[in-house]
Design a protein around this motif. Structure first.
Motif, short mmCIF file in Angstrom:
data_model
loop_
_atom_site.label_atom_id
_atom_site.label_comp_id
_atom_site.label_asym_id
_atom_site.label_seq_id
_atom_site.Cartn_x
_atom_site.Cartn_y
_atom_site.Cartn_z
N LYS A 237 0.83 -1.20 0.00
CA LYS A 237 0.00 0.00 0.00
C LYS A 237 0.87 1.26 0.00
O LYS A 237 0.59 2.23 -0.72
CB LYS A 237 -0.92 -0.02 1.22
N THR A 242 -0.56 -2.31 -4.64
CA THR A 242 -1.64 -3.25 -4.31
C THR A 242 -2.37 -3.77 -5.55
O THR A 242 -2.94 -4.87 -5.52
CB THR A 242 -2.65 -2.57 -3.37
N GLN A 258 -11.54 -9.80 5.21
CA GLN A 258 -11.98 -8.45 4.84
C GLN A 258 -11.14 -7.89 3.70
O GLN A 258 -11.65 -7.19 2.82
CB GLN A 258 -11.90 -7.52 6.06
N ARG A 259 -9.84 -8.22 3.69
CA ARG A 259 -8.99 -7.76 2.59
C ARG A 259 -9.42 -8.41 1.28
O ARG A 259 -9.38 -7.76 0.22
CB ARG A 259 -7.52 -8.08 2.89
N ALA A 261 -12.45 -9.33 0.56
CA ALA A 261 -13.70 -8.65 0.20
C ALA A 261 -13.44 -7.30 -0.44
O ALA A 261 -14.21 -6.84 -1.29
CB ALA A 261 -14.58 -8.49 1.43
N SER A 262 -12.32 -6.65 -0.06
CA SER A 262 -11.98 -5.33 -0.61
C SER A 262 -11.04 -5.41 -1.80
O SER A 262 -10.51 -4.39 -2.24
CB SER A 262 -11.32 -4.48 0.50
N ASN A 263 -10.80 -6.62 -2.32
CA ASN A 263 -9.91 -6.85 -3.47
C ASN A 263 -8.46 -6.46 -3.18
O ASN A 263 -7.70 -6.17 -4.11
CB ASN A 263 -10.41 -6.10 -4.71
N ASP A 264 -8.07 -6.46 -1.91
CA ASP A 264 -6.69 -6.17 -1.54
C ASP A 264 -5.88 -7.45 -1.36
O ASP A 264 -4.66 -7.39 -1.13
CB ASP A 264 -6.65 -5.37 -0.24
#
Length: 478
Positions: A237, A242, A258-259, A261-264
């Motif tokens: 990041k 990323t 959660q990452r 889910a956020s495409n990270d």
């Protein structure tokens, strides 16, 4: 004949004295037998406490603990969770028969070794100690699944594997499996970066140097655990990479999900911490009961070969994220509810104990006014009701056959995990089952049956008393 009559009183007196001595001897023998039986029963009913030491920083601590506690509740076992408050406390492991240890404070390991308490490792092999066994996610499967996720995203380029501690045999196995699977595509090159214990920052610094030394060449970063994955994400990041470098984790948890889910992050590995906890409790119970354990696999650590229970793992991607994420959320909520119930139960138990002590003091002070006898009569009736209730709830157990030397119980435990959508519709299920045979001392079972028979007798006496009272009342009215 008459001259021998004077001997009769002496013979009778001798018989009386001998009879008294025999009676005293029999009384002493019976008393000693009862004491021995009581002592044996106390030993059989001795508490079997399982101590649990978990890593406070592990993101899946709640999942491990939930699996242990829910299985302990089903098996009616007592679990003592060690916290930082017990550090340095010589009494922390008092009465504990076994320690389930998961990468936490090593002082608990030293205390367990000092007191000859068996150690059962969870999720990893602790260094420097000889564990009786270990429950862990399949390290070979972890590396293989990582490689498959890599091949699904790139066809060439460099992959950096953050393996954690270089001396950890499990990470070595995962790395070997990753390289073996990646050989299917010779255009993919694997670089591994290790770090000393508790020094993830060194691995991240090595990753930074690799990214800067060959810009654009590193396509994927794989991290063995959440500590490394989260720090690698922060580095990407900060370098604004990323969207150019894929991130794959090896320890699914609420943060990594959660990452995704956020495409990270593109993927992770679900290491089944709840199932690990369940298996740890079951294995610990068998060790305490000295039962045979059907374990055929082993892991080589710094203390030699250790028996191992290998738990299957599965990949987590955007496709199955919602199912996995809900299961982790549901488990976290269940853990909070379980902790709340335990706190309420402890508070209720403490309040009940205080009330009994207060009542005992009052009864003691009024022992001369006739109230104490009434209280005893009520207690006797309550015990009779309790015995009858217990008999009705558990069903008739019958009479133990003569000559019984050993009693076994076959227990079948089945766990069904359901994945639901927002409307409560079941999208998928997972099932796991465990069969075990446990031994019960015949003396304990016989004592329980006698207790239930005593409860039935008390209930019958109570009913007879009511019936007699009703008849007397009818006679007076007539």
């Amino acid at each position: 004949m008459k001259r021998y009559l004077w001997l009769v009183p002496f013979i009778m007196l001798s018989m009386i004295l001998t009879g008294c001595n025999m009676q005293n001897m029999l009384g002493n023998l019976m008393g000693n037998k009862e004491k021995t039986s009581s002592k044996s029963s106390q030993q059989q009913e001795e508490k079997k406490i399982i101590a649990v030491a978990l890593n406070e920083e592990d993101p899946n601590k709640a999942m491990f603990l939930l699996g242990i506690q829910e299985m302990a509740a089903k098996e009616e076992m007592e679990v003592k969770v060690l916290t930082e408050k017990e550090l340095g406390d010589s009494e922390a492991l008092k009465e504990a028969k076994i320690l389930i240890y998961q990468d936490g404070e090593q002082s608990f390991l030293k205390d367990a070794e000092k007191n000859d308490i068996p150690i059962l490792a969870l999720n990893n092999l602790p260094p420097g100690v000889k564990a009786q066994g270990v429950i862990l996610p399949d390290p070979v499967q972890v590396g293989t699944l990582m490689a498959q996720q890599i091949q699904g995203k790139i066809t060439e380029g460099q992959v950096v594997y953050l393996q954690g501690e270089s001396e950890d045999p499990l990470t070595q196995m995962s790395l070997a499996a990753l390289k073996q699977e990646a050989r299917k595509n010779p255009k993919i090159v694997i670089h591994s970066i290790a770090n000393p214990p508790e020094s993830e920052v060194i691995a991240i610094q090595g990753l930074r140097e690799q990214l800067q030394k060959e810009p654009g060449q590193v396509k994927v970063i794989c991290a063995q655990n959440e500590k490394l994955a989260s720090q690698a994400y922060q580095l990407l990041k900060s370098l604004q990479l990323t969207e150019k470098v894929f991130l794959i984790g090896g320890q699914a948890n609420p943060q990594s999900l959660q990452r995704i889910a956020s495409n990270d992050q593109i993927a992770d590995i679900d290491t089944a911490p709840y199932v690990q906890g369940v298996n740890a409790l079951q294995w610990a119970q068998k060790i305490m009961n000295k039962e045979s354990i059907d374990i055929t696999q082993s892991i080589t650590g710094d203390q030699g070969e250790v028996a191992a229970k290998i738990i299957p793992v599965k990949p987590v991607t955007a496709e199955n994220l919602s199912l996995i994420q809900k299961s982790y959320t549901k488990a976290a909520q269940a853990q909070k509810e379980l902790e709340k119930k335990q706190e309420e139960s402890q508070a209720k138990s403490a309040g009940s104990k205080g009330a009994k002590e207060s009542k005992g003091n009052v009864d003691s002070g009024n022992s001369g006014d006739g109230k104490s006898s009434k209280s005893k009569e009520g207690d006797s009736q309550d015990q009779g009701q309790e015995g009858a209730s217990s008999q009705g709830k558990e069903g008739s157990q019958g009479v133990m056959p003569e000559g019984v030397k050993k009693v076994t119980e076959k227990v079948h435990t089945e766990i069904i995990r359901e994945y639901l959508d927002d409307n409560g519709k079941v999208l998928g299920t997972e099932k796991s089952a465990n069969d075990q045979v446990r031994t019960i001392p015949p003396e304990m079972l016989l004592k329980e049956q006698q207790k239930q028979q005593g409860g039935q007798q008390g209930q019958q006496e109570k009913q007879d008393g009511k019936s007699s009272g009703s008849e007397n009342s009818g006679d007076q009215k007539s």
